[in-house]
Design a protein around this motif. Structure first.
Motif, PDB file in Angstrom:
ATOM      1  N   THR A   1       0.847  -1.205   0.000  1.00 34.91           N
ATOM      2  CA  THR A   1       0.000   0.000   0.000  1.00 34.91           C
ATOM      3  C   THR A   1       0.877   1.247   0.000  1.00 34.91           C
ATOM      4  O   THR A   1       0.639   2.197  -0.758  1.00 34.91           O
ATOM      5  N   GLY A   2       1.915   1.240   0.844  1.00 33.17           N
ATOM      6  CA  GLY A   2       2.846   2.368   0.899  1.00 33.17           C
ATOM      7  C   GLY A   2       3.567   2.547  -0.425  1.00 33.17           C
ATOM      8  O   GLY A   2       3.748   3.676  -0.904  1.00 33.17           O
ATOM      9  N   ALA A   3       3.976   1.401  -1.032  1.00 39.41           N
ATOM     10  CA  ALA A   3       4.695   1.480  -2.321  1.00 39.41           C
ATOM     11  C   ALA A   3       3.786   2.110  -3.381  1.00 39.41           C
ATOM     12  O   ALA A   3       4.234   2.941  -4.190  1.00 39.41           O
ATOM     13  N   LEU A   4       2.502   1.750  -3.358  1.00 41.61           N
ATOM     14  CA  LEU A   4       1.573   2.312  -4.343  1.00 41.61           C
ATOM     15  C   LEU A   4       1.388   3.812  -4.110  1.00 41.61           C
ATOM     16  O   LEU A   4       1.401   4.610  -5.061  1.00 41.61           O
ATOM     17  N   LEU A   5       1.254   4.210  -2.827  1.00 41.60           N
ATOM     18  CA  LEU A   5       1.108   5.651  -2.532  1.00 41.60           C
ATOM     19  C   LEU A   5       2.328   6.419  -3.051  1.00 41.60           C
ATOM     20  O   LEU A   5       2.188   7.464  -3.697  1.00 41.60           O
ATOM     21  N   ARG A   6       3.523   5.883  -2.777  1.00 40.29           N
ATOM     22  CA  ARG A   6       4.747   6.558  -3.272  1.00 40.29           C
ATOM     23  C   ARG A   6       4.746   6.613  -4.795  1.00 40.29           C
ATOM     24  O   ARG A   6       5.066   7.635  -5.401  1.00 40.29           O
ATOM     25  N   GLY A   7       4.347   5.490  -5.388  1.00 43.41           N
ATOM     26  CA  GLY A   7       4.357   5.386  -6.852  1.00 43.41           C
ATOM     27  C   GLY A   7       3.464   6.425  -7.518  1.00 43.41           C
ATOM     28  O   GLY A   7       3.712   6.836  -8.649  1.00 43.41           O
ATOM     29  N   ILE A   8       2.391   6.830  -6.835  1.00 48.13           N
ATOM     30  CA  ILE A   8       1.497   7.837  -7.445  1.00 48.13           C
ATOM     31  C   ILE A   8       1.697   9.210  -6.803  1.00 48.13           C
ATOM     32  O   ILE A   8       0.857  10.108  -6.952  1.00 48.13           O
ATOM     33  N   GLY A   9       2.817   9.352  -6.072  1.00 48.99           N
ATOM     34  CA  GLY A   9       3.205  10.671  -5.557  1.00 48.99           C
ATOM     35  C   GLY A   9       2.320  11.188  -4.433  1.00 48.99           C
ATOM     36  O   GLY A   9       2.144  12.395  -4.291  1.00 48.99           O
ATOM     37  N   ARG A  10       1.757  10.276  -3.622  1.00 51.14           N
ATOM     38  CA  ARG A  10       0.910  10.728  -2.509  1.00 51.14           C
ATOM     39  C   ARG A  10       1.587  10.456  -1.179  1.00 51.14           C
ATOM     40  O   ARG A  10       2.255   9.427  -1.009  1.00 51.14           O
ATOM     41  N   HIS A  11       1.358  11.359  -0.188  1.00 53.91           N
ATOM     42  CA  HIS A  11       1.871  11.098   1.161  1.00 53.91           C
ATOM     43  C   HIS A  11       0.948  10.097   1.869  1.00 53.91           C
ATOM     44  O   HIS A  11      -0.144   9.782   1.373  1.00 53.91           O
ATOM     45  N   ALA A  12       1.379   9.634   3.056  1.00 55.24           N
ATOM     46  CA  ALA A  12       0.628   8.582   3.763  1.00 55.24           C
ATOM     47  C   ALA A  12      -0.017   9.098   5.048  1.00 55.24           C
ATOM     48  O   ALA A  12      -0.466   8.301   5.874  1.00 55.24           O
ATOM     49  N   TRP A  13      -0.092  10.427   5.221  1.00 57.33           N
ATOM     50  CA  TRP A  13      -0.538  10.965   6.515  1.00 57.33           C
ATOM     51  C   TRP A  13      -2.052  11.009   6.670  1.00 57.33           C
ATOM     52  O   TRP A  13      -2.776  11.357   5.738  1.00 57.33           O
ATOM     53  N   ARG A  14      -2.490  10.682   7.881  1.00 56.89           N
ATOM     54  CA  ARG A  14      -3.853  10.971   8.329  1.00 56.89           C
ATOM     55  C   ARG A  14      -3.764  12.021   9.428  1.00 56.89           C
ATOM     56  O   ARG A  14      -2.873  11.963  10.282  1.00 56.89           O
ATOM     57  N   PRO A  15      -4.697  12.997   9.451  1.00 59.00           N
ATOM     58  CA  PRO A  15      -4.736  13.919  10.589  1.00 59.00           C
ATOM     59  C   PRO A  15      -5.099  13.137  11.857  1.00 59.00           C
ATOM     60  O   PRO A  15      -5.721  12.080  11.775  1.00 59.00           O
ATOM     61  N   ALA A  16      -4.706  13.663  13.019  1.00 60.38           N
ATOM     62  CA  ALA A  16      -5.050  12.999  14.290  1.00 60.38           C
ATOM     63  C   ALA A  16      -6.566  12.868  14.379  1.00 60.38           C
ATOM     64  O   ALA A  16      -7.310  13.752  13.932  1.00 60.38           O
ATOM     65  N   HIS A  17      -7.029  11.774  14.984  1.00 58.04           N
ATOM     66  CA  HIS A  17      -8.482  11.574  15.100  1.00 58.04           C
ATOM     67  C   HIS A  17      -8.808  10.581  16.190  1.00 58.04           C
ATOM     68  O   HIS A  17      -7.982   9.756  16.581  1.00 58.04           O
ATOM     69  N   LEU A  18     -10.036  10.677  16.673  1.00 52.31           N
ATOM     70  CA  LEU A  18     -10.609   9.690  17.598  1.00 52.31           C
ATOM     71  C   LEU A  18     -11.645   8.913  16.801  1.00 52.31           C
ATOM     72  O   LEU A  18     -12.439   9.518  16.070  1.00 52.31           O
ATOM     73  N   HIS A  19     -11.658   7.585  16.941  1.00 52.46           N
ATOM     74  CA  HIS A  19     -12.694   6.774  16.295  1.00 52.46           C
ATOM     75  C   HIS A  19     -13.805   6.481  17.297  1.00 52.46           C
ATOM     76  O   HIS A  19     -13.523   6.145  18.458  1.00 52.46           O
ATOM     77  N   LEU A  20     -15.061   6.549  16.821  1.00 53.80           N
ATOM     78  CA  LEU A  20     -16.197   6.164  17.665  1.00 53.80           C
ATOM     79  C   LEU A  20     -17.194   5.350  16.853  1.00 53.80           C
ATOM     80  O   LEU A  20     -17.437   5.661  15.673  1.00 53.80           O
ATOM     81  N   ARG A  21     -17.734   4.333  17.516  1.00 55.53           N
ATOM     82  CA  ARG A  21     -18.822   3.539  16.923  1.00 55.53           C
ATOM     83  C   ARG A  21     -19.882   3.516  18.004  1.00 55.53           C
ATOM     84  O   ARG A  21     -19.694   2.895  19.048  1.00 55.53           O
ATOM     85  N   ILE A  22     -20.981   4.255  17.770  1.00 55.03           N
ATOM     86  CA  ILE A  22     -21.954   4.456  18.836  1.00 55.03           C
ATOM     87  C   ILE A  22     -23.223   3.676  18.512  1.00 55.03           C
ATOM     88  O   ILE A  22     -23.770   3.792  17.409  1.00 55.03           O
ATOM     89  N   THR A  23     -23.672   2.875  19.493  1.00 51.04           N
ATOM     90  CA  THR A  23     -24.845   2.034  19.262  1.00 51.04           C
ATOM     91  C   THR A  23     -25.885   2.238  20.359  1.00 51.04           C
ATOM     92  O   THR A  23     -25.551   2.543  21.513  1.00 51.04           O
ATOM     93  N   HIS A  24     -27.143   2.071  19.981  1.00 53.85           N
ATOM     94  CA  HIS A  24     -28.272   2.059  20.918  1.00 53.85           C
ATOM     95  C   HIS A  24     -29.377   1.274  20.227  1.00 53.85           C
ATOM     96  O   HIS A  24     -29.560   1.397  19.007  1.00 53.85           O
ATOM     97  N   ASP A  25     -30.113   0.490  21.037  1.00 50.40           N
ATOM     98  CA  ASP A  25     -31.148  -0.404  20.471  1.00 50.40           C
ATOM     99  C   ASP A  25     -32.125   0.280  19.531  1.00 50.40           C
ATOM    100  O   ASP A  25     -32.629  -0.346  18.605  1.00 50.40           O
ATOM    101  N   SER A  26     -32.435   1.558  19.793  1.00 51.78           N
ATOM    102  CA  SER A  26     -33.512   2.217  19.045  1.00 51.78           C
ATOM    103  C   SER A  26     -33.012   2.983  17.817  1.00 51.78           C
ATOM    104  O   SER A  26     -33.805   3.634  17.145  1.00 51.78           O
TER     105      SER A  26
END
Ligand code: BEZ
Ligand code: FE
Length: 274
Positions: free
Chosen positions: A182-207
């Motif tokens: 994946t990294g090799a492909l990103l380099r090959g097409i001239g793209r960086h590999a950075w994501r901005p800092a983030h928090l992941h959430l998966r929020i569930t409720h029965d309703s």
């Protein structure tokens, strides 16, 4: 005469269209036999290195999210990505996410309320949280499990008023794994590999419908060029810095900490016609 095979209608429609699209692509770009073999070798290597989820999530998941979320009300969704691990420890709000004895970086207090889009507080909603640490590493993936089991991951149960208060640590921007195909492909097409800092959430409720989303931070250097393309304006929040010595003393912190207050709204379950 052999009976005509009847396939699954949806599968037939999308696979036939995918094949037609790929054949058109091969003609448009005059793909040679050598390039075709290279593409196959790339896919084989990607599978062998366990990077199929990474490859697809980097290049395609944000588009699936946009399509899936069209017409949806409430808090905007974002991608799940490849670093989710199910069955994280269950904790009741208020709580501190599992962490190491000397967790690096700055403390972050995240609080808010989970409601339905028709404004009912969702008591007992579950917030499944995961994130990188302050050095951009995820437990289960790039922090060895024996040193940091479930680091900065938990399923947090909101109180009876849908309110949650979680102590965690400010994540940092990170580069998606760069050493494999994946990294090799990103380099090959001239793209960086950075994501901005983030928090992941998966929020569930029965309703309600599940909300899978991320929170990003104002001023992040990669906010406008996320390699995954998953940032949405309504999900960018400001980190409030707190440094009053009396407050720090009262809380037992030896350096400034940050807070975010963010309320989530989940659409009611869409009951599909039988
Ligand atoms: C992530 O959010 O961590 C992520 C999402 C998609 C691809 C790679 C990483
Ligand atoms: Fe992530």
């Amino acid at each position: 005469m052999a009976a005509k095979q009847i396939g699954d209608p949806r599968l037939t429609e999308v696979v036939e269209d995918l094949l037609a699209t790929l054949r058109g692509f091969i003609r448009k770009h005059q793909i040679s036999h050598e390039e075709y073999r290279r593409a196959l070798a790339f896919m084989i290597e990607t599978a062998e290195k366990g990077e199929i989820p990474l490859l697809f999530d980097v290049f395609l998941e944000a588009t699936v999210d946009q399509v899936d979320a069209a017409g949806r009300d409430g808090t905007e969704t974002s991608v799940e990505g490849p670093f989710y691990a199910p069955n994280a420890p269950l904790m009741k709000s208020p709580c501190v996410l599992p962490h190491r004895a000397s967790e690096p970086g700055d403390v972050l207090l995240l609080s808010g309320v989970v409601r339905s889009t028709d404004s009912e507080a969702l008591g007992g909603a579950m917030l499944d949280m995961w994130q990188s640490d302050a050095q951009g590493a995820y437990s289960h993936f790039n922090i060895p499990e024996d040193r940091a089991p479930w680091n900065l991951r938990a399923r947090v149960i909101a109180d009876e008023n849908g309110r949650f208060e979680v102590q965690t640590w400010v994540p940092s921007p990170y580069q998606v794994p760069k050493d494999g195909p994946t990294g090799a492909l990103l380099r090959g097409i001239g793209r960086h590999a950075w994501r901005p800092a983030h928090l992941h959430l998966r929020i569930t409720h029965d309703s309600c419908e599940t909300l899978t989303t991320q929170l990003f931070f104002t001023g992040d250097p990669w906010i406008d060029s996320d390699v995954v393309g998953a940032v949405k304006q309504s999900l960018i929040v400001t980190l409030n810095k707190h440094q009053d010595p009396a407050d720090l003393l009262k809380r037992g912190f030896d350096k400034p900490y940050y807070t975010i207050s963010y309320d989530f709204a989940l659409p009611r379950l869409v009951r599909k016609a039988a």
